[in-house]
Design a protein around this motif. Structure first.
Motif, mmCIF file in Angstrom:
data_model
loop_
_atom_site.group_PDB
_atom_site.id
_atom_site.type_symbol
_atom_site.label_atom_id
_atom_site.label_comp_id
_atom_site.label_asym_id
_atom_site.label_seq_id
_atom_site.Cartn_x
_atom_site.Cartn_y
_atom_site.Cartn_z
ATOM 1 N N SER A 1 28.997 85.672 15.770
ATOM 2 C CA SER A 1 28.020 85.828 16.839
ATOM 3 C C SER A 1 28.159 87.192 17.492
ATOM 4 C CB SER A 1 28.214 84.744 17.896
ATOM 5 O OG SER A 1 27.357 84.969 18.995
ATOM 6 N N SER B 1 26.160 88.867 20.903
ATOM 7 C CA SER B 1 25.185 88.605 21.961
ATOM 8 C C SER B 1 25.182 89.759 22.950
ATOM 9 C CB SER B 1 25.532 87.326 22.724
ATOM 10 O OG SER B 1 25.596 86.222 21.864
ATOM 11 N N ASP C 1 37.566 79.318 19.870
ATOM 12 C CA ASP C 1 36.833 80.586 19.812
ATOM 13 C C ASP C 1 37.632 81.710 20.456
ATOM 14 O OD1 ASP C 1 34.694 82.232 19.159
ATOM 15 O OD2 ASP C 1 33.480 81.646 20.893
ATOM 16 N N HIS D 1 36.780 86.034 21.626
ATOM 17 C CA HIS D 1 35.686 86.998 21.726
ATOM 18 C C HIS D 1 36.149 88.326 22.302
ATOM 19 C CE1 HIS D 1 35.307 86.033 26.043
ATOM 20 N NE2 HIS D 1 35.182 84.750 25.698
ATOM 21 N N SER E 1 31.911 87.246 18.887
ATOM 22 C CA SER E 1 32.676 85.993 18.885
ATOM 23 C C SER E 1 32.981 85.485 17.485
ATOM 24 C CB SER E 1 31.888 84.899 19.613
ATOM 25 O OG SER E 1 31.545 85.316 20.897
ATOM 26 N N ARG F 1 27.275 80.868 18.416
ATOM 27 C CA ARG F 1 26.967 80.653 19.828
ATOM 28 C C ARG F 1 25.729 79.784 20.041
ATOM 29 N NH1 ARG F 1 29.934 83.147 24.168
ATOM 30 N NH2 ARG F 1 31.961 83.399 23.216
ATOM 31 N N TYR G 1 28.813 75.927 20.941
ATOM 32 C CA TYR G 1 29.436 76.488 22.136
ATOM 33 C C TYR G 1 29.968 75.376 23.047
ATOM 34 C CZ TYR G 1 30.028 79.275 26.352
ATOM 35 O OH TYR G 1 30.548 79.891 27.460
#
Length: 100
Positions: free
Chosen positions: A4, A6, A24, A26, A81, A85, A90
């Motif tokens: 992911s 974003s 997760d 990130h 990540s 997501r 998530y």
């Protein structure tokens, strides 16, 4: 491998996160603006560490780390990540807390 990327905007004074991720991780890269970033190991009652992250800087959040963000100015940031997501993925991984 990242699943992911974003691009997120936050306004001055906004508080985000106040959670931890079970699996997760990130990276958060500040494109513009600045934030206070707070973290501590999940399960700890210690006062969280506080860092100022400015445009051009990045912070890494590992799994099982409580974290929260307070934006010091209008900010655009990129989150990269490990996990997808989409909302279902998530929500299955995040645990909300009251860190700040």
């Amino acid at each position: 491998m990242m699943k992911s990327a974003s691009l997120i905007t936050s306004v001055k004074g906004a508080i985000r996160a106040n959670h931890y991720h079970k699996t997760d991780w990130h990276y958060c890269y500040m494109v513009t603006g600045a934030m206070e970033y707070y973290e501590r190991p999940t399960g700890s009652s210690a006062k969280p560490k506080r860092f100022i992250v400015k445009a051009g800087q990045m912070v890494f959040t590992a799994p099982m780390v409580d974290h929260a963000m307070k934006f010091l100015e209008d900010t655009t940031w990129l989150t990269l990540s490990r996990n997808p997501r989409d909302q279902d993925s998530y929500e299955a991984d995040v645990v909300r807390i009251n860190l700040i």
